[in-house]
Design a protein around this motif. Structure first.
Motif, PDB file in Angstrom:
ATOM      1  N   LYS A 142      -1.212  21.140   2.943  1.00 16.44           N
ATOM      2  CA  LYS A 142      -0.024  21.333   2.107  1.00 16.44           C
ATOM      3  C   LYS A 142       0.364  20.029   1.418  1.00 16.44           C
ATOM      4  O   LYS A 142       0.694  20.005   0.237  1.00 16.44           O
ATOM      5  N   LEU A 143       0.317  18.938   2.173  1.00 20.92           N
ATOM      6  CA  LEU A 143       0.680  17.641   1.610  1.00 20.92           C
ATOM      7  C   LEU A 143      -0.315  17.227   0.526  1.00 20.92           C
ATOM      8  O   LEU A 143       0.081  16.770  -0.556  1.00 20.92           O
ATOM      9  N   ILE A 144      -1.591  17.393   0.789  1.00 16.09           N
ATOM     10  CA  ILE A 144      -2.616  17.053  -0.201  1.00 16.09           C
ATOM     11  C   ILE A 144      -2.436  17.899  -1.456  1.00 16.09           C
ATOM     12  O   ILE A 144      -2.531  17.404  -2.583  1.00 16.09           O
ATOM     13  N   SER A 145      -2.137  19.174  -1.269  1.00 13.69           N
ATOM     14  CA  SER A 145      -1.946  20.087  -2.405  1.00 13.69           C
ATOM     15  C   SER A 145      -0.799  19.627  -3.285  1.00 13.69           C
ATOM     16  O   SER A 145      -0.883  19.654  -4.523  1.00 13.69           O
ATOM     17  N   ILE A 146       0.291  19.212  -2.648  1.00 13.70           N
ATOM     18  CA  ILE A 146       1.471  18.755  -3.404  1.00 13.70           C
ATOM     19  C   ILE A 146       1.133  17.522  -4.230  1.00 13.70           C
ATOM     20  O   ILE A 146       1.472  17.432  -5.418  1.00 13.70           O
ATOM     21  N   VAL A 147       0.452  16.556  -3.610  1.00 12.68           N
ATOM     22  CA  VAL A 147       0.140  15.317  -4.324  1.00 12.68           C
ATOM     23  C   VAL A 147      -0.854  15.566  -5.457  1.00 12.68           C
ATOM     24  O   VAL A 147      -0.737  14.989  -6.538  1.00 12.68           O
ATOM     25  N   LEU A 148      -1.817  16.439  -5.227  1.00 13.50           N
ATOM     26  CA  LEU A 148      -2.810  16.706  -6.261  1.00 13.50           C
ATOM     27  C   LEU A 148      -2.236  17.468  -7.444  1.00 13.50           C
ATOM     28  O   LEU A 148      -2.520  17.138  -8.604  1.00 13.50           O
ATOM     29  N   PHE A 149      -1.428  18.487  -7.169  1.00 13.08           N
ATOM     30  CA  PHE A 149      -1.018  19.376  -8.253  1.00 13.08           C
ATOM     31  C   PHE A 149       0.485  19.428  -8.507  1.00 13.08           C
ATOM     32  O   PHE A 149       0.928  20.074  -9.446  1.00 13.08           O
ATOM     33  N   ILE A 193      -7.241   7.885 -10.338  1.00  8.17           N
ATOM     34  CA  ILE A 193      -6.868   8.000  -8.927  1.00  8.17           C
ATOM     35  C   ILE A 193      -7.938   8.813  -8.205  1.00  8.17           C
ATOM     36  O   ILE A 193      -8.108  10.013  -8.444  1.00  8.17           O
ATOM     37  N   SER A 194      -8.639   8.168  -7.305  1.00 11.52           N
ATOM     38  CA  SER A 194      -9.769   8.788  -6.607  1.00 11.52           C
ATOM     39  C   SER A 194      -9.317   9.493  -5.329  1.00 11.52           C
ATOM     40  O   SER A 194      -8.166   9.360  -4.888  1.00 11.52           O
ATOM     41  N   ASP A 195     -10.248  10.203  -4.716  1.00 12.00           N
ATOM     42  CA  ASP A 195      -9.962  10.849  -3.430  1.00 12.00           C
ATOM     43  C   ASP A 195      -9.628   9.804  -2.364  1.00 12.00           C
ATOM     44  O   ASP A 195      -8.779  10.036  -1.502  1.00 12.00           O
ATOM     45  N   ASP A 196     -10.291   8.662  -2.439  1.00 13.24           N
ATOM     46  CA  ASP A 196      -9.996   7.580  -1.500  1.00 13.24           C
ATOM     47  C   ASP A 196      -8.561   7.083  -1.689  1.00 13.24           C
ATOM     48  O   ASP A 196      -7.840   6.832  -0.718  1.00 13.24           O
ATOM     49  N   ASP A 197      -8.118   6.962  -2.954  1.00 16.36           N
ATOM     50  CA  ASP A 197      -6.750   6.534  -3.232  1.00 16.36           C
ATOM     51  C   ASP A 197      -5.752   7.520  -2.632  1.00 16.36           C
ATOM     52  O   ASP A 197      -4.759   7.122  -2.005  1.00 16.36           O
ATOM     53  N   VAL A 198      -6.006   8.813  -2.855  1.00 14.68           N
ATOM     54  CA  VAL A 198      -5.096   9.847  -2.347  1.00 14.68           C
ATOM     55  C   VAL A 198      -5.042   9.795  -0.825  1.00 14.68           C
ATOM     56  O   VAL A 198      -3.967   9.848  -0.214  1.00 14.68           O
ATOM     57  N   ALA A 199      -6.211   9.686  -0.197  1.00 13.72           N
ATOM     58  CA  ALA A 199      -6.262   9.629   1.270  1.00 13.72           C
ATOM     59  C   ALA A 199      -5.490   8.421   1.791  1.00 13.72           C
ATOM     60  O   ALA A 199      -4.752   8.518   2.788  1.00 13.72           O
ATOM     61  N   GLN A 200      -5.641   7.297   1.134  1.00 18.30           N
ATOM     62  CA  GLN A 200      -4.955   6.077   1.585  1.00 18.30           C
ATOM     63  C   GLN A 200      -3.443   6.185   1.439  1.00 18.30           C
ATOM     64  O   GLN A 200      -2.696   5.833   2.355  1.00 18.30           O
ATOM     65  N   VAL A 201      -2.976   6.672   0.299  1.00 23.69           N
ATOM     66  CA  VAL A 201      -1.527   6.701   0.106  1.00 23.69           C
ATOM     67  C   VAL A 201      -0.884   7.731   1.038  1.00 23.69           C
ATOM     68  O   VAL A 201       0.218   7.496   1.554  1.00 23.69           O
ATOM     69  N   LEU A 202      -1.568   8.842   1.274  1.00 26.10           N
ATOM     70  CA  LEU A 202      -1.000   9.836   2.187  1.00 26.10           C
ATOM     71  C   LEU A 202      -1.038   9.338   3.634  1.00 26.10           C
ATOM     72  O   LEU A 202      -0.106   9.590   4.407  1.00 26.10           O
ATOM     73  N   SER A 203      -2.078   8.638   3.996  1.00 31.38           N
ATOM     74  CA  SER A 203      -2.126   8.049   5.339  1.00 31.38           C
ATOM     75  C   SER A 203      -1.028   7.006   5.499  1.00 31.38           C
ATOM     76  O   SER A 203      -0.408   6.890   6.562  1.00 31.38           O
ATOM     77  N   VAL A 217      -9.470  15.307   1.493  1.00 33.16           N
ATOM     78  CA  VAL A 217      -8.973  15.393   0.115  1.00 33.16           C
ATOM     79  C   VAL A 217     -10.016  16.035  -0.776  1.00 33.16           C
ATOM     80  O   VAL A 217      -9.708  16.943  -1.572  1.00 33.16           O
ATOM     81  N   ALA A 218     -11.268  15.601  -0.663  1.00 36.70           N
ATOM     82  CA  ALA A 218     -12.342  16.124  -1.513  1.00 36.70           C
ATOM     83  C   ALA A 218     -12.550  17.611  -1.284  1.00 36.70           C
ATOM     84  O   ALA A 218     -12.756  18.380  -2.243  1.00 36.70           O
ATOM     85  N   LYS A 219     -12.496  18.015  -0.030  1.00 36.32           N
ATOM     86  CA  LYS A 219     -12.693  19.425   0.295  1.00 36.32           C
ATOM     87  C   LYS A 219     -11.614  20.295  -0.336  1.00 36.32           C
ATOM     88  O   LYS A 219     -11.895  21.344  -0.917  1.00 36.32           O
ATOM     89  N   LEU A 220     -10.381  19.855  -0.262  1.00 38.39           N
ATOM     90  CA  LEU A 220      -9.289  20.652  -0.826  1.00 38.39           C
ATOM     91  C   LEU A 220      -9.328  20.619  -2.359  1.00 38.39           C
ATOM     92  O   LEU A 220      -9.075  21.626  -3.019  1.00 38.39           O
ATOM     93  N   ARG A 221      -9.661  19.472  -2.909  1.00 37.94           N
ATOM     94  CA  ARG A 221      -9.765  19.388  -4.373  1.00 37.94           C
ATOM     95  C   ARG A 221     -10.824  20.370  -4.883  1.00 37.94           C
ATOM     96  O   ARG A 221     -10.643  21.037  -5.910  1.00 37.94           O
TER      97      ARG A 221
END
Length: 761
Positions: free
Chosen positions: A673-680, A711-721, A739-743
Motif C-alpha cells: 500500500k505504501l509503495i503504491s501511494i508513493v509510485l502513483f 527516481i529509481s526503484d532503489d531510490d523509492v526503496a531507500q526513502v520508504l525504508s 518496489v520493482a515487483k509492484l511497479r
C-alpha cells in the motif's frame, strides 16, 4: 569558454527565432479562438484579443519576446523600470532534460519613449541556473538561484561585488517546491513563499531568522503588512497578524492566525477546455465540457493596493491559475482579527483566455496603479517530477514542448483611465509625503528609498507624520521608516499604542520587538498592562506575542502578562496560541499552573497546552534521524528534496499540505500500500492515526513519482525504508525487489489511488 558562450548565444537566438517562426505559421484569424485540438503560438497583440476580461477593463501589452523570455518574477525600481527573472531553462522538453544548463537571466526592461511599452532590454545577470526571485535593496539586488541566495552590489546597472547571503536558500525540493518571493515587507524584513526564513540587511550584515512557513509560489502583503500566499490547490491563504511574531516555540506545530484559509472556495471557470492538466483523466478534475473545476496550479497572488481601479477593488486579492489560463478575483473583508474572502463572480473570472499558452505565474501592483501580469507563455507548465503519462501524451500529441523562446508581461487597467507611474525624487520631505500616497506600492517604494538612503534628514518630517491622525497609512509607513532608520522613540510608540485607530495600534504593537531594550521595557510593560485592563481583545494576542520580548529584561513581568491573558481570555484560540508561542521548553510547568487556575480541560487554552505538551513528549521519543541517514543516505536526501516540503522535517505534516508520516499506519503497515501511494499518488481524504485528513486541512492530492525517469526503484526503496524507521516509526525495510515487483504489477496505471482502492487490495 568562448565556445560555450558561442553555443549559448546560438541557443538563445534559436529559441527566439523558433517563437517567431511559430507565430508566422499561424495563418488563422487572430480574432477567432484557436481550435482546442491545437495550441499555436499567438502574437501578443492577438493574444490579448483572446482574453475575456472584466467589463470596464482592458489588457495592455508591456513587453513580449524577444524583449522578455520565460519570465517568472519581476519588480520595479524607483525609475519605473522592470527587473525581470527569466527562467529559460524550465522544462526544455517533457522529460525536463537540460534544466541544469545555465541559461537563466535577470534583465532590466525600460520604456524610454514613455508610451507604456517597454522598448529597451539590458541583461544584468546571465548564465544562471533556474533563477526564481529577486529583491532590490540598499543599492543592490538579492538573487535566488538554486540553492543559493546571493546579494550583488549594483554599479551602473552592472553587478558588482557578490555576497553569499544563504547557501541553503533553496536546497530542498524540486523547482515547484523551492523558496521564492523575496517580498520586501512593511516591517523592513524580506519574506518568502515555500519557506520558513526571513532576511534583513543591517549595515553590511545579513540577518536570517525563523518565521512561519508560508505557501508555495508567490507572496503579497496588504496595507497593514499582513502576508498572503497559497499552494497549488488553494485559492488564498494568509495571516491575521503581522508577520514577525509567534515563532519562538519550535514545539508548536501551528499558530492560530497564521496560514489561515482566507478564501475557501477553490472553484475556477476557464474560458476554454483544459485537457492539458496533470490529472485530467480523473472524473472529478474536469467538468463535462473538459474544463478544470478547481485550482490545480494556484500561484502568484497579489492584494490589489493601487489607486486606479476604484473603491470596489480595495482589499481585493487576485490569484493566477496558469493551468487554466485565468486570473481569479476575490473580495476580502475583515471582522476583528479575522480576514475572509469570497470569489467576486460565479461562473466567470476576472480574466480568462482561450489561448492555452497564456500562463500567468505572478501578479503585481504597479507604480501606475495597474495590475501587472507575468505570463511565462509556453505549453508545458507542470514540472517533470509529477508529469503523468496522461499529460505526457497530451503534451506530445499537441506539440506543447516548443517553442521555449516566448514570454509576455501585461498590465490591466480600467478603460478610459490613464495609468501614470509615480515619480520619485531624493527630497526627504517629498518622499515622506509619498508615504501617504493612495497607491500602496508608491508608499512601499518611498519607505524603501528613505531606509536604503539612510536619510536622517527625513527624521523631522517623519516625526510630524506619525502624529497625523487623519492619515493612518502615512502614520504606519512613517513608523516603519523610523524603525528602519533606528530613530523610533519610546514616546512615539507609547502614543501610538493609545491610538483610537486599530490599524495604527496594531503596528505600534508589531514594532515593539524592534524597540524594546533594557531602558524602555518598563514603559512598554506598563502600556501593555493598561491595554489588558481596558479589555482590548484585539490587542490581546499581540500582547502575548510581545511578552516573549519582555522576558529577557523582566521574566516575572512577562510571565504575569501571560497568566493575566489566560485568565481573561481562556476560550480565545488566537490569544491561547500566542501564549503558547512563549513557552518553549517550559510547556509542562505552565500547563500545570494553568490547570490549577482554570481546571476546565475543555477550554481552548488547556487543549492547546495539552497538544503542545504531547508534541514535546513525542519528540523526546523520536529516534536520532542521523542514524537513519547513515543507513539510508539516498533515502534521506530524497526525503529532504521531495517529501519534507509537504510532510515536514519531523514527519508530522504541514497544515494545508500533507498529513503526518510519523506514527502513520499507512507508513508502518502494509508495504504494498505504501509503495503504491508513493509510485502513483493518493487522492484524499485519508484517516491517519485516528484523524481524518481532507481538504482544506491538507491538499486533496498527493502526486506520485512512478513516471519520473530520475527516481529509481532503489531510490523509492531507500526513502520508504528511511521513513519507516524514522521518528517513532519502527517498521521493516523495503527492498528494491519489492518496489520493482509492484511497479511491474501496476504497469500501465496512470491515476492516483484512493483510500477505498487501497483498502480493498
Amino acid at each position: 569558454m568562448k565556445l560555450y558562450v558561442y553555443v549559448l548565444l546560438v541557443f538563445v537566438v534559436f529559441t527566439l527565432y523558433q517563437c517567431q517562426s511559430y507565430k508566422k505559421t499561424v495563418a488563422v484569424n487572430h480574432d477567432v479562438a484557436p481550435d482546442t485540438t491545437n495550441s499555436p503560438v499567438i502574437h501578443a497583440a492577438a493574444a490579448i484579443k483572446l482574453m475575456e476580461v472584466e467589463e470596464g477593463f482592458e489588457v495592455k501589452l508591456v513587453a513580449d519576446e524577444p524583449l522578455v523570455v520565460a519570465p517568472v518574477a519581476m519588480t520595479f525600481d524607483a525609475k519605473g523600470r522592470l527587473w525581470v527573472v527569466e527562467m529559460v531553462g524550465y522544462m526544455p522538453d517533457v522529460n525536463g532534460k537540460g534544466e541544469e544548463h545555465p541559461n537563466g537571466k535577470i534583465v532590466i526592461l525600460e520604456d524610454k519613449n514613455g508610451d507604456g511599452l517597454m522598448d529597451d532590454r539590458k541583461v544584468f545577470l546571465d548564465s544562471l541556473v533556474l533563477p526564481r526571485a529577486i529583491c532590490l535593496i540598499d543599492g543592490g539586488i538579492l538573487v535566488a538561484e538554486t540553492p543559493n541566495l546571493w546579494y550583488y552590489d549594483i554599479k551602473d546597472d552592472r553587478p558588482g561585488n557578490r555576497t553569499l547571503v544563504d547557501p541553503k536558500y533553496a536546497d530542498e525540493g524540486n523547482v515547484e517546491h523551492q523558496p521564492n518571493g523575496l517580498l520586501r515587507a512593511m516591517d523592513n524584513w524580506i519574506y518568502n513563499a515555500k519557506s520558513s526564513k526571513r532576511y534583513r540587511k543591517m549595515g553590511n550584515r545579513w540577518i536570517t531568522e525563523d518565521t512561519h512557513f508560508r505557501g508555495q509560489w508567490g507572496i503579497s502583503q496588504d496595507n497593514y503588512g499582513r502576508l498572503y500566499y497559497n499552494d497549488n490547490s488553494i485559492n488564498l491563504m494568509g495571516d491575521y497578524f503581522t508577520p514577525g511574531l509567534g515563532v519562538a516555540n519550535s514545539h508548536q506545530k501551528s499558530v492560530n492566525g497564521y496560514s489561515e484559509r482566507t478564501v475557501r472556495d477553490n472553484r475556477v471557470y476557464p474560458a476554454r477546455p483544459t485537457p492539458g492538466v496533470n490529472r485530467g483523466y480523473m472524473s472529478d478534475v474536469l467538468d463535462d465540457s473538459l474544463r478544470l473545476k478547481n485550482f490545480t496550479a494556484a500561484c502568484g497572488p497579489v492584494i490589489y493596493r493601487g489607486n486606479l481601479f476604484g473603491p470596489a477593488y480595495d482589499f481585493n486579492a487576485f490569484v493566477a491559475e496558469p493551468a487554466a489560463n485565468l486570473i481569479k478575483r476575490n473580495i476580502l473583508s475583515e471582522k476583528g482579527l479575522v480576514v475572509t474572502g469570497v470569489q467576486a463572480y460565479k461562473g466567470k473570472e476576472f480574466l480568462a483566455s482561450v489561448d492555452e499558452r497564456f500562463r500567468p505565474v505572478s501578479l503585481y501592483n504597479g507604480l501606475d496603479g495597474a495590475l501587472y501580469v507575468v505570463d511565462m507563455y509556453r505549453g508545458i507548465i507542470q514540472h517533470k517530477t509529477y508529469v503523468t503519462p496522461y499529460l505526457r501524451d497530451v503534451i506530445e500529441r499537441r506539440k506543447l514542448s516548443e517553442p521555449l523562446g516566448c514570454g509576455r508581461i501585461y498590465k490591466i487597467v480600467p478603460k478610459g483611465k490613464k495609468a501614470v507611474p509615480a515619480k520619485f525624487s531624493q527630497d526627504p520631505k517629498v518622499l515622506v509625503t509619498l508615504l501617504g500616497n493612495e497607491n500602496g506600492l508608491v508608499r512601499d517604494m518611498a519607505q524603501q528609498i528613505l531606509v536604503d538612503g539612510k536619510m536622517k534628514a527625513a527624521i523631522p518630517f517623519l516625526r510630524q507624520a506619525v502624529k497625523d491622525v487623519k492619515q493612518p497609512l502615512l502614520v504606519i509607513h512613517a513608523l516603519w521608516v523610523l524603525e528602519g532608520l533606528s530613530a523610533l522613540q519610546t514616546n512615539e510608540v507609547l502614543v501610538l499604542l493609545e491610538s483610537a485607530d486599530w490599524a495604527v495600534k496594531m503596528q505600534a504593537l508589531s514594532v515593539l520587538p524592534s524597540v524594546i531594550n533594557g531602558t524602555s521595557y518598563r514603559f512598554y510593560v506598563d502600556a501593555l498592562v493598561h491595554l489588558l485592563k481596558e479589555e482590548d481583545e484585539l490587542a490581546a494576542s499581540y500582547i502575548a506575542f510581545v511578552a516573549n520580548y519582555i522576558k529577557p529584561f523582566n521574566e516575572n513581568a512577562a510571565h504575569q502578562l501571560l497568566i493575566d491573558l489566560v485568565k481573561k481570555y481562556p476560550a480565545n484560540p488566537y490569544v491561547s496560541a500566542a501564549v503558547v508561542s512563549n513557552l518553549a521548553y517550559r510547556e509542562e510547568d505552565f500547563a500545570a499552573s494553568v490547570l490549577r487556575l482554570i481546571p476546565d480541560t475543555n477550554l481552548v487554552i488547556n487543549k492547546q497546552l495539552q497538544r503542545v505538551v504531547t508534541s514535546v513528549r513525542n519528540t523526546q521519543k523520536n529516534r536520532d534521524p542521523l542514524l537513519m541517514s547513515k543507513e539510508f543516505p539516498k533515502g534521506a536526501v530524497l526525503f529532504a528534496s521531495s517529501c519534507q516540503t509537504c510532510h515536514a522535517a519531523d514527519g508530522n505534516g504541514i497544515s494545508s499540505l500533507a498529513p503526518p508520516l510519523n506514527k502513520s499506519e499507512w507508513v508502518t503497515g502494509d508495504k504494498d500500500k505504501l509503495i503504491s501511494i508513493v509510485l502513483f499518488g493518493l487522492t484524499g481524504p485519508i484517516k491517519v492515526n485516528g484523524h481524518v485528513y481532507e481538504a482544506p486541512e491538507i491538499s486533496a492530492d498527493m502526486p506520485g513519482i512512478a513516471h519520473s525517469e530520475e527516481i529509481s526503484d532503489d531510490d523509492v526503496a531507500q526513502v520508504l525504508s528511511f521513513i519507516r524507521g524514522s521518528w517513532q516509526n519502527n517498521a521493516g525495510k523495503i527492498s528494491i525487489d519489492e518496489v520493482a515487483k509492484l511497479r511491474k504489477r501496476l504497469k500501465g496505471r496512470e491515476k492516483a489511488f484512493t483510500v477505498e482502492e487501497l483498502e480493498s487490495k
